[in-house]
Design a protein around this motif. Structure first.
Motif, short mmCIF file in Angstrom:
data_model
loop_
_atom_site.label_atom_id
_atom_site.label_comp_id
_atom_site.label_asym_id
_atom_site.label_seq_id
_atom_site.Cartn_x
_atom_site.Cartn_y
_atom_site.Cartn_z
N LEU A 1 0.76 -1.10 -0.02
CA LEU A 1 0.01 -0.01 -0.12
C LEU A 1 0.95 1.22 0.13
O LEU A 1 0.65 2.11 -0.63
N GLU A 2 1.87 1.29 0.90
CA GLU A 2 2.70 2.39 0.97
C GLU A 2 3.61 2.69 -0.29
O GLU A 2 3.76 3.69 -0.84
N LYS A 3 4.02 1.56 -0.88
CA LYS A 3 4.89 1.48 -2.24
C LYS A 3 4.17 1.91 -3.45
O LYS A 3 4.41 3.02 -4.00
N SER A 4 2.54 1.59 -3.24
CA SER A 4 1.70 2.10 -4.24
C SER A 4 1.38 3.54 -4.29
O SER A 4 1.60 4.44 -5.21
N ILE A 5 1.17 3.92 -2.90
CA ILE A 5 1.04 5.42 -2.58
C ILE A 5 2.14 6.39 -3.11
O ILE A 5 1.96 7.40 -3.68
N ASN A 6 3.42 5.94 -2.79
CA ASN A 6 4.53 6.55 -3.03
C ASN A 6 5.17 6.27 -4.57
O ASN A 6 6.16 6.80 -4.90
N ASN A 7 4.29 5.69 -5.41
CA ASN A 7 4.59 5.33 -6.83
C ASN A 7 5.94 4.77 -6.86
O ASN A 7 6.62 5.06 -7.74
N GLU A 8 6.18 3.84 -6.19
CA GLU A 8 7.50 2.65 -6.15
C GLU A 8 7.18 1.74 -6.84
O GLU A 8 5.99 1.40 -6.95
N ASP A 9 8.14 0.91 -7.08
CA ASP A 9 7.77 -0.43 -7.78
C ASP A 9 7.10 -1.36 -6.74
O ASP A 9 7.34 -1.68 -5.71
N THR A 10 5.86 -1.74 -7.48
CA THR A 10 5.32 -2.66 -6.52
C THR A 10 5.31 -3.93 -7.13
O THR A 10 4.26 -5.09 -6.98
N SER A 11 6.12 -4.45 -7.99
CA SER A 11 6.19 -5.77 -8.71
C SER A 11 6.63 -6.76 -7.58
O SER A 11 7.48 -6.36 -6.75
N TYR A 12 6.40 -7.82 -8.00
CA TYR A 12 6.61 -9.18 -6.94
C TYR A 12 6.57 -10.44 -7.64
O TYR A 12 5.72 -10.45 -8.76
N SER A 13 7.05 -11.33 -7.11
CA SER A 13 6.99 -12.67 -7.76
C SER A 13 6.91 -13.72 -6.50
O SER A 13 7.35 -13.52 -5.44
N TYR B 1 -6.13 5.48 3.44
CA TYR B 1 -4.65 5.33 4.18
C TYR B 1 -4.26 6.62 4.24
O TYR B 1 -3.89 7.15 5.37
N LYS B 2 -4.16 7.55 3.24
CA LYS B 2 -3.46 8.89 3.07
C LYS B 2 -4.19 9.67 4.05
O LYS B 2 -3.52 10.33 4.79
N LYS B 3 -5.51 9.73 4.32
CA LYS B 3 -6.12 10.54 5.00
C LYS B 3 -5.83 10.11 6.60
O LYS B 3 -5.74 10.88 7.56
N HIS B 4 -5.79 8.70 6.78
CA HIS B 4 -5.51 8.24 8.17
C HIS B 4 -4.28 8.75 8.51
O HIS B 4 -3.85 9.28 9.82
N LYS B 5 -3.07 8.62 7.78
CA LYS B 5 -1.88 8.99 8.21
C LYS B 5 -1.79 10.65 8.09
O LYS B 5 -1.01 11.09 9.30
N ASN B 6 -2.45 11.51 7.54
CA ASN B 6 -2.54 12.99 7.68
C ASN B 6 -3.14 13.13 9.08
O ASN B 6 -2.55 13.98 9.74
N ASP B 7 -4.37 12.24 9.46
CA ASP B 7 -5.01 12.76 10.75
C ASP B 7 -3.84 12.38 11.97
O ASP B 7 -4.01 13.12 13.01
N GLU B 8 -2.93 11.39 11.57
CA GLU B 8 -2.19 10.96 12.61
C GLU B 8 -1.19 12.04 12.96
O GLU B 8 -0.75 12.30 14.03
N LYS B 9 -0.69 12.75 11.82
CA LYS B 9 0.34 13.93 12.01
C LYS B 9 -0.21 15.18 12.72
O LYS B 9 0.53 15.67 13.12
N ASN B 10 -1.62 15.17 12.50
CA ASN B 10 -2.19 16.30 13.30
C ASN B 10 -2.73 16.15 14.29
O ASN B 10 -2.80 16.17 15.29
N GLU C 1 -4.62 -2.04 -6.34
CA GLU C 1 -5.64 -1.30 -7.33
C GLU C 1 -6.69 -0.71 -6.55
O GLU C 1 -7.50 0.08 -7.27
N ASP C 2 -6.75 -0.62 -5.03
CA ASP C 2 -7.94 -0.21 -4.60
C ASP C 2 -7.65 1.58 -4.06
O ASP C 2 -7.00 1.75 -3.39
N GLU C 3 -8.26 2.34 -5.28
CA GLU C 3 -8.06 3.91 -5.02
C GLU C 3 -8.86 4.37 -3.76
O GLU C 3 -7.87 5.25 -3.00
N ASP C 4 -9.85 3.64 -3.31
CA ASP C 4 -10.45 4.13 -2.16
C ASP C 4 -9.76 3.79 -0.76
O ASP C 4 -9.62 4.77 -0.09
#
Length: 90
Positions: free
Chosen positions: A38-50, A81-90, A73-76
Protein backbone atom coordinates in the motif's frame (compact mmCIF):
# COMPACT_ATOMS: atom_id res chain seq x y z
CA UNK A 1 10.01 -8.21 -4.34
CA UNK A 2 10.35 -11.95 -4.07
CA UNK A 3 7.81 -13.63 -1.80
CA UNK A 4 8.47 -17.17 -0.67
CA UNK A 5 5.73 -19.34 0.77
CA UNK A 6 6.76 -22.62 2.33
CA UNK A 7 6.25 -25.14 5.05
CA UNK A 8 8.97 -26.42 7.35
CA UNK A 9 9.50 -30.05 8.09
CA UNK A 10 7.65 -31.24 11.21
CA UNK A 11 5.83 -27.91 11.47
CA UNK A 12 2.14 -27.28 10.82
CA UNK A 13 2.60 -23.57 10.04
CA UNK A 14 2.87 -21.99 6.63
CA UNK A 15 5.61 -19.38 6.36
CA UNK A 16 6.12 -16.35 4.21
CA UNK A 17 9.49 -14.73 3.59
CA UNK A 18 10.00 -11.32 1.99
CA UNK A 19 12.72 -8.70 2.42
CA UNK A 20 14.65 -11.34 4.37
CA UNK A 21 11.91 -11.50 6.99
CA UNK A 22 10.48 -14.89 7.83
CA UNK A 23 7.00 -14.82 9.30
CA UNK A 24 4.18 -17.25 9.90
CA UNK A 25 1.51 -16.63 7.31
CA UNK A 26 -1.38 -15.36 9.40
CA UNK A 27 -3.78 -12.43 9.31
CA UNK A 28 -1.54 -9.97 11.18
CA UNK A 29 1.49 -10.73 9.04
CA UNK A 30 -0.58 -10.55 5.88
CA UNK A 31 -1.73 -7.09 6.99
CA UNK A 32 1.90 -6.09 7.46
CA UNK A 33 2.81 -7.27 3.97
CA UNK A 34 -0.23 -5.48 2.54
CA UNK A 35 0.79 -2.26 4.23
CA UNK A 36 4.20 -2.45 2.53
CA UNK A 37 2.53 -2.68 -0.87
CA UNK A 38 0.00 0.00 0.00
CA UNK A 39 2.75 2.44 0.93
CA UNK A 40 4.80 1.55 -2.16
CA UNK A 41 1.76 2.13 -4.34
CA UNK A 42 0.96 5.48 -2.71
CA UNK A 43 4.59 6.57 -3.11
CA UNK A 44 4.66 5.44 -6.75
CA UNK A 45 7.41 2.95 -6.00
CA UNK A 46 7.91 -0.37 -7.71
CA UNK A 47 5.14 -2.77 -6.64
CA UNK A 48 6.25 -5.73 -8.70
CA UNK A 49 6.60 -9.07 -6.97
CA UNK A 50 7.03 -12.74 -7.70
CA UNK A 51 6.36 -15.93 -5.81
CA UNK A 52 8.45 -18.91 -4.99
CA UNK A 53 6.27 -21.73 -3.73
CA UNK A 54 5.62 -25.41 -4.26
CA UNK A 55 2.39 -26.35 -6.06
CA UNK A 56 0.88 -27.83 -2.89
CA UNK A 57 0.80 -24.35 -1.39
CA UNK A 58 -0.81 -22.61 -4.35
CA UNK A 59 -3.94 -21.83 -2.33
CA UNK A 60 -1.83 -19.69 0.02
CA UNK A 61 0.04 -18.12 -2.88
CA UNK A 62 -3.22 -17.24 -4.63
CA UNK A 63 -4.65 -15.74 -1.45
CA UNK A 64 -1.58 -13.56 -0.87
CA UNK A 65 -1.56 -12.59 -4.55
CA UNK A 66 -5.24 -11.58 -4.42
CA UNK A 67 -4.69 -9.47 -1.31
CA UNK A 68 -1.67 -7.69 -2.79
CA UNK A 69 -3.46 -6.98 -6.08
CA UNK A 70 -6.47 -5.62 -4.21
CA UNK A 71 -4.33 -3.30 -2.12
CA UNK A 72 -2.41 -2.00 -5.12
CA UNK A 73 -5.54 -1.37 -7.20
CA UNK A 74 -7.96 -0.03 -4.58
CA UNK A 75 -7.99 3.76 -4.94
CA UNK A 76 -10.50 4.19 -2.11
CA UNK A 77 -8.22 2.29 0.24
CA UNK A 78 -5.25 4.43 -0.78
CA UNK A 79 -7.20 7.62 -0.17
CA UNK A 80 -8.45 6.40 3.18
CA UNK A 81 -4.93 5.38 4.21
CA UNK A 82 -3.51 8.77 3.18
CA UNK A 83 -6.24 10.52 5.17
CA UNK A 84 -5.52 8.35 8.20
CA UNK A 85 -1.79 9.10 8.01
CA UNK A 86 -2.51 12.82 7.72
CA UNK A 87 -4.84 12.66 10.73
CA UNK A 88 -2.13 10.93 12.74
CA UNK A 89 0.30 13.76 11.98
CA UNK A 90 -2.16 16.40 13.17
Amino acid sequence: MKIEIYKKENDENIYVNYNDKEKILNFDNLKELSKIFLEKSINNEDTSYSFDCIPELNLYKNTVDDVIKSVIEDEDLKNLYKKHKNDEKN
